[in-house]
Design an enzyme around this catalytic site. Structure first.
Site, short mmCIF file in Angstrom:
data_model
loop_
_atom_site.label_atom_id
_atom_site.label_comp_id
_atom_site.label_asym_id
_atom_site.label_seq_id
_atom_site.Cartn_x
_atom_site.Cartn_y
_atom_site.Cartn_z
N GLU A 137 0.75 -1.28 -0.12
CA GLU A 137 0.09 0.27 -0.07
C GLU A 137 0.87 1.34 -0.02
O GLU A 137 0.47 2.26 -0.57
CB GLU A 137 -0.91 -0.12 1.17
CG GLU A 137 -2.27 0.71 1.05
CD GLU A 137 -3.23 0.43 2.08
OE1 GLU A 137 -3.72 -0.99 2.18
OE2 GLU A 137 -3.39 1.33 2.97
N HIS A 157 7.23 -26.60 1.08
CA HIS A 157 6.56 -27.85 0.24
C HIS A 157 5.47 -27.43 -0.67
O HIS A 157 4.72 -28.16 -0.88
CB HIS A 157 6.18 -28.83 1.32
CG HIS A 157 7.06 -29.19 2.15
ND1 HIS A 157 7.97 -30.30 1.87
CD2 HIS A 157 7.89 -28.72 3.33
CE1 HIS A 157 8.97 -30.46 2.81
NE2 HIS A 157 8.89 -29.67 3.66
N LYS A 195 -12.85 2.09 -1.61
CA LYS A 195 -13.82 2.50 -0.59
C LYS A 195 -15.03 3.17 -1.14
O LYS A 195 -16.11 2.98 -0.83
CB LYS A 195 -13.10 3.33 0.40
CG LYS A 195 -12.20 2.59 1.38
CD LYS A 195 -11.70 3.55 2.30
CE LYS A 195 -10.64 2.76 3.51
NZ LYS A 195 -10.29 3.49 4.58
O1 PA5 Z 1 -3.09 1.78 5.84
C1 PA5 Z 1 -4.08 2.49 5.77
O2 PA5 Z 1 -4.45 3.66 5.68
C2 PA5 Z 1 -5.39 1.74 5.39
O3 PA5 Z 1 -5.22 0.29 5.26
C3 PA5 Z 1 -6.67 1.80 6.71
O4 PA5 Z 1 -5.94 1.44 7.53
C4 PA5 Z 1 -7.76 0.96 6.14
O5 PA5 Z 1 -8.28 1.11 4.83
C5 PA5 Z 1 -8.84 1.23 7.22
O6 PA5 Z 1 -9.01 2.62 7.37
P1 PA5 Z 1 -9.65 3.44 8.54
O7 PA5 Z 1 -9.00 2.90 9.67
O8 PA5 Z 1 -10.00 4.49 8.31
O9 PA5 Z 1 -10.98 2.34 8.80
#
Ligand code: PA5
Length: 463
Positions: free
Chosen positions: A287, A316, A430
């Protein structure tokens, strides 16, 4: 008390597709520039261990929840960065079978990071909500999975509390942004207890904040040591010379390999307790580094593909591909200097060549020989391998490891010239989910999505 990094296997003499020490040295100035930029503007997540007021808030809340003596289950509702660090930490540090047989005085911890109706439906049906505390974690307070889970949990907890809203609210802690987001407004209006996801700390960099540390307190983990481990890495990496900065050299080698046709980065954890750390790493690396645009706004479509593997299990299932398949990967092997316990392999009950060489040996020896065997097989095939050693599996070393990878990720982003702290691709998903669920304000997006699906030429099969 150290995190040891062995990069030797990343480099060759030029006879295979590995980097040479010379080509690596030539690229160092690029890494130094990235480090300098990072140091000029140190991100807030890097010093979360110094935020004693946040730690105090988590500890006090945990004491308050536990003192009532009616909490056998602690449930985290969240997703992505609001969940993965919790899972990684609990699986690494809590007693291995706590999920089935809780330690005296500590609740069983569940991290529910999906909206599968079979999973959640059965969970809320089977787990007694009048013995449960729920921690809803969402920085934005607008993530559709977490919002749905929150509503479902509230429904069940309220029922378990006989409709008494005050009693039900006491079974919740909401971990969210201190100022912004939908959850903030709800909590302020209705009086839910909240913990803070601090400003400037994104989900995947938030494990040292209340996002991870309230769970740690509830599970009875050694929070001070987790933070001490993170603090040590933070300090060491500030003080060392750039050419000796382990996180910088790790990041540079991986980014160079990515640019030279090895974009698949395998995290091979030779400790079963670290299997979910590999999931946390996957999110962090993917990410943070997978981006359409660079900092200059150009379209680049850059990013490594992180892969999780667990030794010896995946030897394996995946090692055949790794040793003989495409040479497009870099391997990080994770090992423990010392396991928490030793298991001796008993005297064979029958004389057999299958057992002879196991006599008098133990499982940590076997695990390490398996790891070395895979390392050598990879090296013999000219595949780049590095090894990270956690001296042992405890809170301090886990804190070090979290911090090391976070900093390496930030450096890696700087080296390839992208912003490692945003996630526009996640936001796009989202928004699409909100539009498809009919959320007000997203009508136009819903129409566009319908048009995209309608425009596809159908190609459906069944058997
Ligand atoms: O690292 C990130 O920003 C994302 O993975 C968020 O943690 C994830 O989308 C969840 O978002 P939120 O904490 O706003 O619900």
């Amino acid at each position: 008390m150290a995190l040891n990094l062995d990069l030797s296997g990343l480099f060759g003499d030029g006879s295979d597709a590995r980097l040479t020490r010379k080509s690596f040295s030539d690229a160092l100035p690029r890494a130094f520039a990235a480090r300098e930029a990072h140091m000029a503007n140190i991100p807030k997540w890097r010093t979360l261990h110094e935020r004693t007021e946040l730690q105090d808030a988590c500890r006090e809340r945990a004491v308050e929840v536990k003192v009532r003596g009616d909490v056998d289950y602690f449930v985290v509702l969240g997703i992505g960065g609001s969940a993965l660090g919790n899972t990684a930490m609990i699986s690494a540090l809590a007693p291995v079978y706590q999920e089935w047989s809780p330690e005296e005085g500590q609740p069983r911890v569940f991290v529910l990071d999906n909206v599968d109706p079979d999973w959640l439906g059965e969970f809320f049906e089977k787990v007694p909500m009048d013995r449960t505390h729920i921690n809803v974690i969402s920085k934005s307070g607008g993530t559709i999975e977490t919002s749905s889970e929150f509503l479902i949990a509230w429904h069940h907890v309220l029922a378990a509390c006989g409709g008494d809203e005050t009693a039900a609210r006491a079974r919740f802690t909401i971990t969210t942004d201190p100022v912004n987001g939908h959850f903030r407004g709800i909590c302020d209006d209705l009086g839910f207890f909240t913990l803070e996801v601090p400003d400037g700390v994104g989900g995947r960099f938030s494990v040292m904040s209340p996002v991870g540390m309230f769970t740690a307190e509830m599970a009875g983990l050694d929070v001070a040591s987790i933070h001490a481990g993170a603090a040590r890495v933070d300090k060491k990496l500030r003080e060392c010379a750039p050419e000796e900065d382990p996180a910088l050299l790790y990041a540079l080698s991986h980014m160079l390999y990515m640019e030279q046709g090895k974009p698949v980065h395998v995290h091979f954890a030779y400790a079963h307790r670290l299997r979910y750390m590999a999931d946390w790493y996957k999110q962090l690396w993917a990410e943070s580094l997978g981006k359409r645009h660079n900092l200059a706004g150009e379209t680049v479509h850059l990013g490594p593909t992180p892969v999780k593997a667990v030794g010896a299990t995946d030897q394996h299932s995946q090692t055949q591909l790794y040793v003989e398949g495409p040479d497009d990967k870099v391997y990080t092997m994770l090992k423990l200097g010392k396991f928490g316990r030793e298991v001796e392999i008993p005297e064979p009950f029958v004389k057999s060549p299958a057992f002879e060489h196991l006599k008098g040996r133990n499982l940590s020896e076997l695990m390490e020989q398996e790891r070395q065997g895979t390392e050598v097989a990879l090296l013999d095939s000219g595949r780049p391998v590095c090894v990270i050693e956690l001296c042992k599996m405890d809170a301090f070393h886990l804190g070090q490891y979290f911090q090391f990878l976070q900093i390496a990720t930030a450096y890696a982003g700087g080296i390839i010239g992208i912003d490692p702290f945003d996630q526009p691709g996640v936001e796009a998903g989202k928004i699409a989910a909100l539009a498809l669920m009919g959320c007000k304000g997203f009508e136009q997006r819903a129409k566009e999505i319908a048009a995209t699906f309608a425009a596809r030429e159908e190609f459906k099969l069944s058997c």
